[in-house]
Design an enzyme around this catalytic site. Structure first.
Site, PDB file in Angstrom:
ATOM      1  CG  ASP A  37      -2.149   0.845   0.967  1.00 36.59           C
ATOM      2  OD1 ASP A  37      -2.088   1.766   0.435  1.00 36.59           O
ATOM      3  OD2 ASP A  37      -2.972   0.563   1.632  1.00 36.59           O
ATOM      4  CG  ASP A  38      -0.536   4.905   0.137  1.00 35.23           C
ATOM      5  OD1 ASP A  38      -1.114   4.433  -0.618  1.00 35.23           O
ATOM      6  OD2 ASP A  38      -0.673   5.694   1.182  1.00 35.23           O
ATOM      7  CB  CYS A  77      -7.016   2.751  -1.327  1.00 39.22           C
ATOM      8  SG  CYS A  77      -5.918   3.286  -0.345  1.00 39.22           S
ATOM      9  NE  ARG A  81      -6.359  -1.284  -1.696  1.00 35.82           N
ATOM     10  CZ  ARG A  81      -5.123  -1.854  -0.882  1.00 35.82           C
ATOM     11  NH1 ARG A  81      -5.035  -3.047  -0.778  1.00 35.82           N
ATOM     12  NH2 ARG A  81      -4.187  -1.039  -0.743  1.00 35.82           N
ATOM     13  CE  LYS A 130      -6.448   0.262   1.816  1.00 28.15           C
ATOM     14  NZ  LYS A 130      -5.718   1.139   1.464  1.00 28.15           N
ATOM     15  CG  HIS A 132     -10.700   0.673   0.846  1.00 26.87           C
ATOM     16  ND1 HIS A 132      -9.759   1.712   1.078  1.00 26.87           N
ATOM     17  CD2 HIS A 132     -11.802   1.360   1.401  1.00 26.87           C
ATOM     18  CE1 HIS A 132     -10.330   2.957   1.396  1.00 26.87           C
ATOM     19  NE2 HIS A 132     -11.531   2.804   1.263  1.00 26.87           N
ATOM     20  CB  SER A 155      -7.090   2.811   4.664  1.00 30.70           C
ATOM     21  OG  SER A 155      -7.175   2.770   3.234  1.00 30.70           O
ATOM     22  CG  HIS A 244      -2.343   3.790   3.989  1.00 30.46           C
ATOM     23  ND1 HIS A 244      -2.691   4.543   4.842  1.00 30.46           N
ATOM     24  CD2 HIS A 244      -2.987   3.996   2.871  1.00 30.46           C
ATOM     25  CE1 HIS A 244      -3.707   5.261   4.402  1.00 30.46           C
ATOM     26  NE2 HIS A 244      -4.200   5.172   3.216  1.00 30.46           N
ATOM     27  CG  ASP A 293      -2.422   0.497  -2.977  1.00 31.27           C
ATOM     28  OD1 ASP A 293      -1.238   1.098  -2.980  1.00 31.27           O
ATOM     29  OD2 ASP A 293      -3.324   0.902  -2.528  1.00 31.27           O
ATOM     30  CG  ASN A 294      -1.907   3.990  -4.394  1.00 33.83           C
ATOM     31  OD1 ASN A 294      -3.106   3.593  -4.147  1.00 33.83           O
ATOM     32  ND2 ASN A 294      -1.197   4.656  -3.410  1.00 33.83           N
ATOM     33  CE  LYS A 324      -3.404   7.252  -1.444  1.00 32.37           C
ATOM     34  NZ  LYS A 324      -3.630   6.746  -0.070  1.00 32.37           N
TER      35      LYS A 324
END
Length: 535
Positions: A37-38, A77, A81, A130, A132, A155, A244, A293-294, A324
Site C-alpha cells: 500500500d502506498d 486504494c 484493488r 486490507k 476496501h 485502510s 500506508h 497499489d499506487n 498518489k
C-alpha cells in the site's frame, strides 16, 4: 528395433521448439498476490540504489523477474484493488473512488472477481489484509469468492486505535470514557475504533496495529497449510497495511533510517517470510506476484515513500503532488516482481509495459480457467512476458483520475509506447508543502517522451515534428478507448452511506470497543441484537 536417425536440421528445429515450449505444470499452480500500500517505485532496492531496506525483495528480484514499467490501474486504494480483482478499469467496474467506513455498497455484485473464477476452477481462496471494496452485506470478501478472510475492511487510518503510530498530522488514541474524552482532529477518525475481522467476526476492536505483521504472517501460513492439506491449489491475496500511514515500526529506528525506513524493513521481512512458507510447500509450485497499489502519499512528507526518478517535475514546478491520486508516473508506476522457480526466469529485468490489470487474465489463463463472458477487459494475459518469451506488453495503457483535477474515474492520461499524453493536470493532490497546483485542461494534450524524460519535466513542443508525428496516433487511441468503454457492459457502484453499516463490536462501549474475550461477532452500529455482520 532400429534406432531413429534425425538430420541436424530436424534436431535444430526440435531444440528451438523446445525453447519456446510452455513450462510443464503438474496440476494447477498456486498463486500468491502480495499488494503493498502506498509504496514508491524507488522503495525497492533493486529499482533504486539509495534504498537499503529491502534485502528480501531484492533477493526475490534476483531469483525472479523484475518489471520496471509496471503500473497500478488507479492511483488510490479502492479503484486500484477493484481493478486487480476484475481486470477492468473503474470506468467499467464502477469503482472510481474510495469507499467509506459507512458505505452500504462496494464492488458491484455483477462484477466477477478473480477469487470467484479461481474457486470455480477448484482453488482454495483466501484474502488477508486490507479489503476496501465494501464490507456491508454481500460486499464482504466471503461473498466475493474468498473462502477465508482475515484483516481490516478498509485502510488502517480509517478508525482510531490505542497505539496510533506515526502519521501527519498525528492522530489521538481511541477515547475510553464517554463523549467528554473525545477529541476532534482533522483527517483523523476519532469516533469508531478500527476493527480486525476473521471472516464475519470482529476479533479485535480497536486493532493492535503493532501485532498486524505477526498476525498476517501467521494467518497466511495457516491458510497455505490448510490448502496444502486439502490437496487443492490455492490463491492467496495478501493486501498489506505497509506502507500506508499510520506507520508502526516495531522498534525505535536505527540512526539514519527513520520511521519510514524501519517500516519498509518490516514489510520486506514479512514478504520474505511469505516466500519462505510458500517454498516450504514445494519450491516451484507457487507463483508469487508482488506489486504496489499506487505511489506514495506525498502530503505525508517524511512518512511517504521514494519516487525514484519519477518526480513529475512539470507538476511540481506549479505546485501540488505528482504521486498518489495523480496520473503522473509517481502516482501509478509501482514496483513489481514475479517469483516462480523453474518457470519465471531469474535475474531478468523486463521493460514491458504492464499493469496490475494483467494479474486477473494471466492467473485465470495459468489456472486453465476461462474469463467471465459478456464484458471487456483492460488487462492482458502476460504469461509470455512472465516466461521470458516476449517483452511486449500493452500498446496503449489508460490512466484514470483518482482524486486530482477533473471527474474521478475519467481517463485523463494515456500511454502509447514511450509517449505519455495528459488531458488534465493539477488541483486535488496535495504536496508536502500543502500546495495543490492549478487545475488545467490540455487540448491538445501535453505529451512527454518518457524514453528521454522520466522526470516528466519538459513536454514536447506542440509545433515540433515529433509532437505532430505522434499526436494523430494518440488521438486515435484515446478516441477508440472511450468508444470501447461506451460499448461495454459497464457497472455502477453504490456509494451511499449509512451509519448502520459501520462495523461495531459493541455499541455499549465508547468507540465500539470490545471489552470481553476476542471473538465478538460483528453487527451494524446502532443495532442491539446478536452481533454479526449484516449479510
Amino acid at each position: 528395433m532400429g534406432t531413429l536417425s534425425l538430420s541436424p536440421w530436424v534436431v535444430l528445429v526440435l531444440v528451438l521448439v523446445g525453447l519456446r515450449a510452455p513450462p510443464v505444470l503438474s496440476g494447477q499452480p498456486n498463486f500468491i498476490v502480495i499488494l503493498a500500500d502506498d509504496v514508491g517505485w524507488g522503495d525497492l532496492g533493486a529499482n533504486w540504489a539509495e534504498t537499503k531496506e529491502t534485502p528480501h525483495l531484492d533477493q526475490m528480484a534476483a531469483e525472479g523477474t523484475r518489471f520496471v514499467d509496471f503500473h497500478s490501474a488507479a492511483s488510490t486504494c479502492s479503484p486500484s484493488r477493484a481493478s486487480l480483482l476484475t481486470g477492468r478499469l473503474g470506468v467499467r467496474n464502477g469503482v472510481t473512488h474510495n469507499f467509506a467506513i459507512s458505505s452500504l455498497g462496494g464492488l458491484p455484485l455483477n462484477e466477477t472477481t478473480l477469487a470467484e473464477v479461481l474457486r470455480e476452477a477448484g482453488y482454495s481462496t483466501g484474502a488477508i489484509g486490507k479489503w476496501h471494496l465494501g464490507h456491508h452485506g454481500h460486499h464482504h470478501p466471503n461473498s466475493r469468492g474468498f473462502d477465508y478472510y482475515f484483516g481490516i475492511p478498509y485502510s488502517h487510518d480509517m478508525g482510531c486505535t490505542d497505539t496510533p503510530g506515526y502519521n501527519l498530522p498525528p492522530c489521538p488514541p481511541c477515547p475510553r470514557h464517554g463523549t467528554a474524552a473525545r477529541e476532534a482532529r482533522k483527517d483523523c477518525y476519532t469516533e469508531v475504533a478500527l476493527p480486525l475481522l476473521e471472516n464475519v467476526t470482529i476479533v479485535q476492536q480497536p486493532v493492535e496495529l503493532g501485532s498486524l505483521v505477526t498476525r498476517y504472517a501467521e494467518e497466511a501460513a495457516r491458510f497455505i497449510q490448510r490448502a496444502s492439506d486439502s490437496g487443492r491449489p490455492f490463491f492467496l491475496y495478501l493486501a498489506l497495511a505497509h506502507m500506508h500511514v499510520p506507520l508502526t515500526p516495531p522498534l525505535p529506528p536505527a540512526p539514519g533510517r527513520g520511521i519510514y525506513g524501519a517500516s519498509l524493513s518490516e514489510m520486506d521481512a514479512l514478504v520474505g517470510r511469505i516466500k519462505e512458507v510458500a517454498d516450504s510447500h514445494g519450491k516451484g509450485n507457487t507463483l508469487l506476484w508482488f506489486a504496489g497499489d499506487n505511489g506514495p502519499w506525498a502530503q505525508k512528507c517524511e512518512l511517504a515513500g521514494r519516487l525514484g526518478p519519477f518526480v513529475g517535475a512539470w507538476q511540481r514546478q506549479r505546485g501540488g503532488s505528482s504521486a498518489k491520486q495523480t496520473t503522473w508516473e509517481g502516482g501509478h508506476r509501482v514496483p513489481a516482481l514475479v517469483y516462480w522457480p523453474g518457470r519465471v526466469p531469474a535475474r531478468r529485468t523486463s521493460q514491458a509495459l504492464l499493469s496490475v490489470l494483467d494479474i486477473f487474465p494471466t492467473l485465470v489463463a495459468l489456472a486453465g480457467a476461462a474469463l467471465p463472458p459478456n464484458r471487456r477487459f483492460d488487462g492482458l494475459d502476460v504469461s509470455p512476458v512472465l516466461f521470458g518469451w516476449s517483452d511486449v506488453g500493452h500498446k496503449v495503457l489508460l490512466h484514470p483520475n483518482s482524486g486530482a483535477a477533473g471527474k474521478v474515474g475519467e481517463i485523463e492520461a494515456l500511454r502509447l509506447a514511450q509517449y505519455k499524453a495528459f488531458y488534465t493536470t493539477g488541483r486535488g493532490a496535495m504536496a508536502c508543502d500543502g500546495s495543490t497546483g492549478p487545475a488545467e485542461q490540455h487540448q491538445p494534450p501535453l505529451i512527454f517522451n518518457l524514453e528521454r524524460d522520466l522526470q516528466e519535466q519538459e513536454p514536447l513542443d506542440v509545433a515540433s515534428r515529433e509532437y505532430q508525428a505522434v499526436l494523430p496516433a494518440i488521438s486515435r487511441a484515446y478516441t477508440q478507448a472511450l468508444q470501447d468503454i461506451a460499448a461495454d457492459n459497464v457497472s455502477v457502484a453504490d456509494y451511499s452511506q449509512d451509519p448502520a453499516a459501520i462495523p461495531c463490536c459493541s455499541t455499549q462501549h465508547v468507540g465500539c470497543r470490545c471489552r470481553g474475550a476476542p471473538g465478538a461477532t460483528l453487527h451494524p452500529l446502532g443495532e442491539k441484537r446478536t452481533p454479526r455482520l449484516c449479510l
